[in-house]
Design an enzyme around this catalytic site. Structure first.
Site, PDB file in Angstrom:
ATOM      1  N   CYS A  35       0.825  -1.209   0.000  1.00 24.45           N
ATOM      2  CA  CYS A  35       0.000   0.000   0.000  1.00 24.45           C
ATOM      3  C   CYS A  35       0.860   1.260   0.000  1.00 24.45           C
ATOM      4  O   CYS A  35       0.352   2.349  -0.235  1.00 24.45           O
ATOM      5  CB  CYS A  35      -0.947   0.015   1.189  1.00 24.45           C
ATOM      6  N   ASP A  37       2.270   2.672   2.571  1.00 21.72           N
ATOM      7  CA  ASP A  37       2.177   3.463   3.793  1.00 21.72           C
ATOM      8  C   ASP A  37       3.464   3.340   4.616  1.00 21.72           C
ATOM      9  O   ASP A  37       4.113   2.291   4.615  1.00 21.72           O
ATOM     10  CB  ASP A  37       0.977   3.000   4.625  1.00 21.72           C
ATOM     11  N   CYS A 104      -2.642  -2.807   8.688  1.00 14.29           N
ATOM     12  CA  CYS A 104      -2.328  -1.456   9.155  1.00 14.29           C
ATOM     13  C   CYS A 104      -1.863  -1.507  10.618  1.00 14.29           C
ATOM     14  O   CYS A 104      -0.948  -0.772  11.009  1.00 14.29           O
ATOM     15  CB  CYS A 104      -3.542  -0.544   9.017  1.00 14.29           C
TER      16      CYS A 104
HETATM   17 FE1  FES Z   1      -1.673   0.056   4.241  1.00 16.70          FE
HETATM   18 FE2  FES Z   1      -3.462   0.918   5.945  1.00 16.70          FE
HETATM   19  S1  FES Z   1      -3.770   0.523   3.842  1.00 16.70           S
HETATM   20  S2  FES Z   1      -1.352   0.647   6.281  1.00 16.70           S
END
Ligand code: FES
Length: 128
Positions: A35, A37, A104
């Site tokens: 993702c 992040d 997450c």
């Molecule tokens: Fe990757 Fe939340 S979508 S940390």
């Protein structure tokens, strides 16, 4: 049923302990390749206890809520206890996350563990 619990929404809207500790004793940064992040945790450590913690998260709402809750769970705690923090405990403290958002909370566990690893390599002390 709402997708996200009240607690997730609260920690997303009003995240606790956001920021940087300039003279941190330990820093852990991790990312999720899928993702994209990124989460960074800063710890101040006194007498083998987390005396202060701050985070910066570039990521989704669940990652922000997870980092915020994780900082609340480890503040004031001995390092041996902090080392045992799991993503499951973070998700439970948030009254749950949707299955596809569990990764997450994994980021929060990993960022804290990375910070503890950093502390170990800086000081030669063990945190387990
Ligand atoms: Fe990757 Fe939340 S979508 S940390």
């Amino acid at each position: 049923m709402a997708l996200y619990s009240e607690k997730v929404m609260d920690h997303f809207r009003n995240p606790r302990n956001v920021g940087v500790i300039e003279d941190a004793d330990a820093v852990g940064e991790v990312g999720n390749a899928k993702c994209g992040d990124i989460m960074k945790m800063y710890l101040k450590i006194d007498n083998d206890t987390v005396s202060d913690v701050k985070f910066e998260t570039f990521g989704c709402g669940s990652a922000i809520a997870s980092s915020s809750m994780a900082t609340e769970l480890i503040k004031g705690k001995p390092l041996s206890e902090v080392r045992k923090l799991t993503n499951k405990a973070v998700a439970e403290a948030l009254d749950g996350l949707p299955d596809y958002k569990m990764h997450c909370s994994v980021l929060a566990e990993e960022a804290i563990h990375a910070a503890l690893d950093d502390y170990e390599s800086r000081t030669g002390k063990k945190t387990e």
